[in-house]
Each structure stands twice: as C-alpha cells, then as structure tokens.
Design a protein around this motif. Sequence first.
Motif, PDB file in Angstrom:
ATOM      1  N   LEU A 360       0.821  -1.213   0.000  1.00 58.23           N
ATOM      2  CA  LEU A 360       0.000   0.000   0.000  1.00 58.23           C
ATOM      3  C   LEU A 360       0.853   1.260   0.000  1.00 58.23           C
ATOM      4  CD1 LEU A 360      -2.801  -1.084   2.501  1.00 58.23           C
ATOM      5  CD2 LEU A 360      -2.849  -1.129  -0.003  1.00 58.23           C
ATOM      6  N   GLU A 361       2.015   1.223   0.653  1.00 57.99           N
ATOM      7  CA  GLU A 361       2.878   2.412   0.670  1.00 57.99           C
ATOM      8  C   GLU A 361       3.368   2.745  -0.733  1.00 57.99           C
ATOM      9  OE1 GLU A 361       7.068   3.985   2.697  1.00 57.99           O
ATOM     10  OE2 GLU A 361       6.107   2.147   3.419  1.00 57.99           O
ATOM     11  N   GLN A 362       3.820   1.735  -1.469  1.00 60.96           N
ATOM     12  CA  GLN A 362       4.279   1.973  -2.841  1.00 60.96           C
ATOM     13  C   GLN A 362       3.104   2.367  -3.741  1.00 60.96           C
ATOM     14  OE1 GLN A 362       7.198   2.341  -3.922  1.00 60.96           O
ATOM     15  NE2 GLN A 362       6.950   2.274  -6.138  1.00 60.96           N
ATOM     16  N   ALA A 363       1.931   1.780  -3.499  1.00 63.61           N
ATOM     17  CA  ALA A 363       0.753   2.158  -4.285  1.00 63.61           C
ATOM     18  C   ALA A 363       0.427   3.629  -4.094  1.00 63.61           C
ATOM     19  CB  ALA A 363      -0.437   1.283  -3.889  1.00 63.61           C
ATOM     20  N   ARG A 364       0.445   4.102  -2.846  1.00 62.20           N
ATOM     21  CA  ARG A 364       0.168   5.526  -2.587  1.00 62.20           C
ATOM     22  C   ARG A 364       1.222   6.403  -3.250  1.00 62.20           C
ATOM     23  NH1 ARG A 364      -1.848   3.501   2.576  1.00 62.20           N
ATOM     24  NH2 ARG A 364       0.303   3.474   3.375  1.00 62.20           N
ATOM     25  N   PHE A 365       2.487   5.964  -3.242  1.00 65.99           N
ATOM     26  CA  PHE A 365       3.567   6.737  -3.881  1.00 65.99           C
ATOM     27  C   PHE A 365       3.302   6.882  -5.382  1.00 65.99           C
ATOM     28  CE2 PHE A 365       7.575   6.536  -6.284  1.00 65.99           C
ATOM     29  CZ  PHE A 365       8.160   7.732  -5.884  1.00 65.99           C
ATOM     30  N   LEU A 366       2.933   5.797  -6.037  1.00 69.15           N
ATOM     31  CA  LEU A 366       2.657   5.843  -7.471  1.00 69.15           C
ATOM     32  C   LEU A 366       1.458   6.735  -7.781  1.00 69.15           C
ATOM     33  CD1 LEU A 366       3.233   2.075  -8.314  1.00 69.15           C
ATOM     34  CD2 LEU A 366       4.596   3.986  -9.178  1.00 69.15           C
ATOM     35  N   LEU A 367       0.436   6.677  -6.940  1.00 69.42           N
ATOM     36  CA  LEU A 367      -0.742   7.525  -7.150  1.00 69.42           C
ATOM     37  C   LEU A 367      -0.379   9.001  -6.982  1.00 69.42           C
ATOM     38  CD1 LEU A 367      -3.414   5.364  -5.298  1.00 69.42           C
ATOM     39  CD2 LEU A 367      -3.263   5.743  -7.776  1.00 69.42           C
ATOM     40  N   ARG A 368       0.479   9.320  -6.018  1.00 67.80           N
ATOM     41  CA  ARG A 368       0.927  10.715  -5.864  1.00 67.80           C
ATOM     42  C   ARG A 368       1.702  11.157  -7.096  1.00 67.80           C
ATOM     43  NH1 ARG A 368       2.130   9.055  -0.547  1.00 67.80           N
ATOM     44  NH2 ARG A 368       4.345   8.846  -1.085  1.00 67.80           N
ATOM     45  N   GLN A 369       2.559  10.288  -7.597  1.00 72.14           N
ATOM     46  CA  GLN A 369       3.318  10.609  -8.813  1.00 72.14           C
ATOM     47  C   GLN A 369       2.378  10.916  -9.983  1.00 72.14           C
ATOM     48  OE1 GLN A 369       6.110   7.503  -9.900  1.00 72.14           O
ATOM     49  NE2 GLN A 369       7.819   8.814  -9.244  1.00 72.14           N
ATOM     50  N   ALA A 370       1.277  10.178 -10.048  1.00 69.42           N
ATOM     51  CA  ALA A 370       0.322  10.342 -11.148  1.00 69.42           C
ATOM     52  C   ALA A 370      -0.671  11.464 -10.885  1.00 69.42           C
ATOM     53  CB  ALA A 370      -0.427   9.028 -11.380  1.00 69.42           C
ATOM     54  N   GLY A 371      -0.539  12.162  -9.731  1.00 64.73           N
ATOM     55  CA  GLY A 371      -1.480  13.217  -9.387  1.00 64.73           C
ATOM     56  C   GLY A 371      -2.866  12.683  -9.085  1.00 64.73           C
ATOM     57  N   ALA A 372      -2.926  11.472  -8.510  1.00 67.65           N
ATOM     58  CA  ALA A 372      -4.217  10.823  -8.268  1.00 67.65           C
ATOM     59  C   ALA A 372      -4.348  10.412  -6.810  1.00 67.65           C
ATOM     60  CB  ALA A 372      -4.352   9.606  -9.182  1.00 67.65           C
ATOM     61  N   GLU A 373      -3.912  11.308  -5.896  1.00 68.37           N
ATOM     62  CA  GLU A 373      -3.955  10.961  -4.472  1.00 68.37           C
ATOM     63  C   GLU A 373      -5.373  10.696  -3.978  1.00 68.37           C
ATOM     64  OE1 GLU A 373      -0.578  14.119  -4.757  1.00 68.37           O
ATOM     65  OE2 GLU A 373      -2.486  13.637  -5.766  1.00 68.37           O
ATOM     66  N   ASP A 374      -6.335  11.446  -4.449  1.00 71.31           N
ATOM     67  CA  ASP A 374      -7.726  11.311  -3.988  1.00 71.31           C
ATOM     68  C   ASP A 374      -8.588  10.662  -5.073  1.00 71.31           C
ATOM     69  OD1 ASP A 374      -7.179  12.620  -1.517  1.00 71.31           O
ATOM     70  OD2 ASP A 374      -7.194  14.534  -2.597  1.00 71.31           O
ATOM     71  N   LEU A 375      -8.052   9.630  -5.683  1.00 69.87           N
ATOM     72  CA  LEU A 375      -8.705   8.981  -6.823  1.00 69.87           C
ATOM     73  C   LEU A 375     -10.038   8.349  -6.421  1.00 69.87           C
ATOM     74  CD1 LEU A 375      -8.440   8.103  -9.805  1.00 69.87           C
ATOM     75  CD2 LEU A 375      -7.298   6.032  -8.983  1.00 69.87           C
ATOM     76  N   ARG A 376     -11.027   8.529  -7.291  1.00 70.46           N
ATOM     77  CA  ARG A 376     -12.339   7.892  -7.134  1.00 70.46           C
ATOM     78  C   ARG A 376     -12.675   7.192  -8.445  1.00 70.46           C
ATOM     79  NH1 ARG A 376     -16.402   9.940  -3.365  1.00 70.46           N
ATOM     80  NH2 ARG A 376     -18.131   8.439  -3.396  1.00 70.46           N
ATOM     81  N   VAL A 377     -12.969   5.909  -8.374  1.00 70.47           N
ATOM     82  CA  VAL A 377     -13.278   5.137  -9.578  1.00 70.47           C
ATOM     83  C   VAL A 377     -14.529   4.304  -9.343  1.00 70.47           C
ATOM     84  CG1 VAL A 377     -10.886   5.008 -10.374  1.00 70.47           C
ATOM     85  CG2 VAL A 377     -11.796   3.213  -8.896  1.00 70.47           C
ATOM     86  N   THR A 378     -15.194   3.953 -10.441  1.00 71.11           N
ATOM     87  CA  THR A 378     -16.361   3.073 -10.386  1.00 71.11           C
ATOM     88  C   THR A 378     -15.951   1.674 -10.825  1.00 71.11           C
ATOM     89  OG1 THR A 378     -17.912   4.873 -10.829  1.00 71.11           O
ATOM     90  CG2 THR A 378     -18.672   2.640 -11.305  1.00 71.11           C
ATOM     91  N   LEU A 379     -16.300   0.684 -10.014  1.00 71.60           N
ATOM     92  CA  LEU A 379     -16.023  -0.716 -10.316  1.00 71.60           C
ATOM     93  C   LEU A 379     -17.327  -1.401 -10.701  1.00 71.60           C
ATOM     94  CD1 LEU A 379     -14.419  -3.367 -10.353  1.00 71.60           C
ATOM     95  CD2 LEU A 379     -14.597  -3.436  -7.859  1.00 71.60           C
ATOM     96  N   ASP A 380     -17.425  -1.810 -11.951  1.00 71.32           N
ATOM     97  CA  ASP A 380     -18.615  -2.507 -12.427  1.00 71.32           C
ATOM     98  C   ASP A 380     -18.543  -3.986 -12.053  1.00 71.32           C
ATOM     99  OD1 ASP A 380     -20.241  -0.557 -13.941  1.00 71.32           O
ATOM    100  OD2 ASP A 380     -18.401  -0.334 -15.112  1.00 71.32           O
ATOM    101  N   THR A 381     -19.638  -4.496 -11.528  1.00 69.52           N
ATOM    102  CA  THR A 381     -19.716  -5.905 -11.184  1.00 69.52           C
ATOM    103  C   THR A 381     -21.141  -6.386 -11.420  1.00 69.52           C
ATOM    104  OG1 THR A 381     -19.129  -7.559  -9.511  1.00 69.52           O
ATOM    105  CG2 THR A 381     -20.286  -5.599  -8.739  1.00 69.52           C
ATOM    106  N   SER A 382     -21.389  -7.666 -11.158  1.00 64.50           N
ATOM    107  CA  SER A 382     -22.714  -8.245 -11.377  1.00 64.50           C
ATOM    108  C   SER A 382     -22.738  -9.616 -10.732  1.00 64.50           C
ATOM    109  CB  SER A 382     -23.002  -8.361 -12.878  1.00 64.50           C
ATOM    110  OG  SER A 382     -24.155  -9.141 -13.123  1.00 64.50           O
ATOM    111  N   ALA A 383     -23.926 -10.127 -10.508  1.00 66.39           N
ATOM    112  CA  ALA A 383     -24.073 -11.505 -10.022  1.00 66.39           C
ATOM    113  C   ALA A 383     -23.997 -12.504 -11.168  1.00 66.39           C
ATOM    114  CB  ALA A 383     -25.404 -11.651  -9.295  1.00 66.39           C
TER     115      ALA A 383
END
Length: 532
Positions: A360-383
Amino acid sequence: MHDDSVSPLPSDPRFAGLRRRGFLAATGAASLGALSLAGCGGSGDGGDPKGGGTPQRGGRLRAAFAGGGAGETLDPHRANLFADAARAKALFDKLADYGPDLAARPRLAERWEPNRTLDRWRVTLREAAFHDGRPVTAEDVLHSYRRIADPREAFRAKASLEPIDLEASRATGRRSVEFVLKRPTAEFPNVLAAFGAYIVPAHADDFDRDPVGSGPFRFVSFAPGRSAVFRRYDGHWDGAPYLDEIEFVVANEESARVNALLGGQVEYAHELNPTTARAHEGRGQIDIVRLRNSAMQAFCMKTDRPPFDDVRVRRAFFLIADRKELVDAALAGAGETGNDLFGKGYEYYADGLPQREQDLEQARFLLRQAGAEDLRVTLDTSAVAAGFTEAASVFRDQAKRAGVTVDVRMGSKDSYWSDILDGGTLCCYRSGAMPIEAHISQRLLTDSTTNATHWRHRDFDALYRQAQSTRDTKERAAVYERMQRRLYAEGGFLVWGFADWIIGTARTVRGVEANAPANTLDWARFDKVWLA
C-alpha cells in the motif's frame, strides 16, 4: 452468455429432487495450442483421484448439469452451455483437444505437420468410424469446418477457424487434409481443438432426432431441458467406454444437483459451490473433485481512458490488491492466487516472474506521482459469475486503505459481458480455460474483438506475429515470455486468482480425472469413468 428460463422436469420419481428455475450460464473456452508435429491419442493421463482399481464394465451413470430449457440442442456446433459441451463430447470427436496444460493433443487427427513457412498444414486422420459405420474422412472434416464458417450462422467455433482459407484447403486423400492458412500460424493445432469444432458426417442434417457422431457414446433419446440418454459405442477408435449408458439430467439449481447426488438419484453433479464442497469434503457420503486453474478471476482496467491510461495508476492497483484475501473471501478459498497474468500452469506461462504482493505504501507513492492521491473510480460488477460481487466488496475495502474510493456499480446479468466490453473503466472479469496464445489473440491485439482492457499496441501485435511465425518451440516460448513480462509490468488485467471447478460424485464412481481444467479433454469425459 445466456440467461434463459427452463421448463420443469417430468414427473419421474427417480428425479423427484431435481426441480429448478432459471439456468446457470457457461464460461467459454476458445482455441488451444501447441506446435506438435505428431502424436498419438488415447485416454487421459494422470491418476484417478479416488483410488483407482481395475475398471469394471457396465451400468448407467446419471450426471446432473445446469441446462438451457426447451431450446437445448445436440448440434455440437451450437453448443454453448456446459451441458451442451458435455453431451457433444460424448457423441462427437474433434481433430484435437486440450490437455491439462492447454496444449493440443491429437484426437481424430493422428498427426499434423506444417510446411516450412507455417502457412500450410497436412493433417492425417486416424482410422475411425461414425456410429452408422461410415468411415471418418477428409471430406467430413472439410464439410464440418465449412458448416461452422457459414456466414449465415453464429457458431461458437467460427472465430477460431478464421485463420483457415477453407476455399483453398482440400482433401489430398481419404484420410488426409491440406489446410491452407491466411498467414503463418505456428499454433494451428489450437484451431483443431477449438471449442465446438466437432467433426460431423457430411450428410448429417438432423442432430436432435438422430445425431450420428464418432464419439464414445451413441444416441438413444433426447428430451430438451430434461434428459439425454446415450449408449456405449463399441466401435470407438479409443476403445469402448466402460459404462453401458450415460444419462445427462438437467438440474439448474446447485442445491437440486447436490440433493439428487446425496439422495442417490444421480452419481455425478457438475458445478458445485465452495461452501458445498467444504460441507461434504472428507465426510464419506460423496466425493469432491476439484479441477484446478479452471477460471481466471480478475479486475479489468481500460488502458486507454483515465485514470488507467496512466501506467502508474495501473501499477498502483496491482499493488493495492491482497490476492490471498480475495481468494479466501470471494472464492471461499477454492482457488489459488494469481500474478496478473492469464494461464497459470498452462503451456508458455511465465512462471519465473516474482509473485506480486500487496504494498500500500508503494501504491500511494505511485498515485501521488500520477497526481491521483484522492482517486475515485467506479467498479462494475454483477451476479453474473460466482464471486464477482464479493470480490468487488473486498477490493473496495482494500483500495480504501490506499486512499482510493471505489464505487461499486451492479450491472445486469443479461447484458453484463457486452456492457463492460466497451463501457466503464474498471470491472470484474472472468475467463475459462484456453491457451495463452488464444487469450492473447482474442483479447490483447489491436483488432481483437473482445479486447476488454483496450490494450492496443502495434509493437505488441508484431511480437504475436513473430511468435506465430517461429517454428522452434523454445524460441516461440521466449517471445511469449517477453509479451507476458510487458503485460505484468503495464497491462490492464489485474489477475488476482484462479478458481477451482468443483464436481461432486457418488462414492461408487471411479476414473474422474482431477487434473483437468473445465473445458479440457478430460473434463466431463465419461468414456473413461466406471462404477465400482
């Protein structure tokens, strides 16, 4: 994928427990591969998971599958459900089929051999006969493939046969076919083993009332949505089955299949869930057979649109996933962890890459590099598939610990697969067994028709063409490893696990092969099964 309703079973006291509604869709498998210049067919390798012993002849085995209602067919080229595929395998043969490592194994083809440039292949048929006594000939093969390729039809194997120039291909003898290809195809045996590429007699025109194949069982009766009965074919080229008869019984609900098995109404129950397996495994009443590596489980990121058009975000998501937690929670432990590549255990799989772990630490570092610290995404799923909604929930919680907000959006079971092909940015994804080459060609080339990650790179396409033009197996494997290393570093599939396929059998059943992912040669193969 389908979601049709079905009619109830007949009032037969033998199957009083088999009542159902709806039906469970099948995951598909496509072509399969290996460059194998010659080989012999025969029974499946590997040991009997239930102790073996001397095979005994006789008896009827009743096998319960989810079905498709009154619209079911015995036409092998229209097979789409697992029940269709199992019935087709009993009645018909293909030129080749999948081994446990998803390499092609000869079946009706005795051997195959390419020319120097890999764009012409000579296939020699073994001595085999249809149920009516007529020999299987080169003309039957060409008729079958041309039927599948009919532009007026939507047969499942049509896309897999696309590399063949069927107008130029010809019979060079009664048991010899020269296939002319549109381009060099080192993995041409994959085409011969394609899902649904069965050989039918050139004169065949009625598959539901009097189907004639060359498979190990011959037709007795068929009631769509209810049952089908087939009898041993003594003249089968691979030896007569041990069983006298096999009866396929339709039971959509998993609980109905389990209850019928427990009650002695059937001896084989297809597609059980992990909770059922845990409840009965080792208890002595029924046997549980786990078919490992049968279904890839993944999250699919669209690589051509924000936020996943930034490779740093994709790499961050690779590091957010706790794969063991996903397998334990979404698959109830019935599987093993993935490593962001398709085809674990299959031919050409790049198993030398380090197992990716949550960081998670490296993931947060990469997101900061990409300017996506407060990223919000939609995950599509289904039964639409087992474990999808659970996996979405688990991953949402994992992402939250990395500062990512995942909004889970439920989709329709009826339209999910078409909806997520081009829509959205992140979705739950599953694939049945197929060769790694087929996975690449169908899903990862610029012009692939089911390219759900929108991975489109001309240099990657060129590597695939290079692999298909490479005759030497080791050199070709090196090209596939190079392609997989790139996907591991920057691809769009976050492959978190591989699910077991679970079968239940009566204690009297022997010869069910455990080393057989779903849709391979030894899956649902009843000619080598017997009753003790």
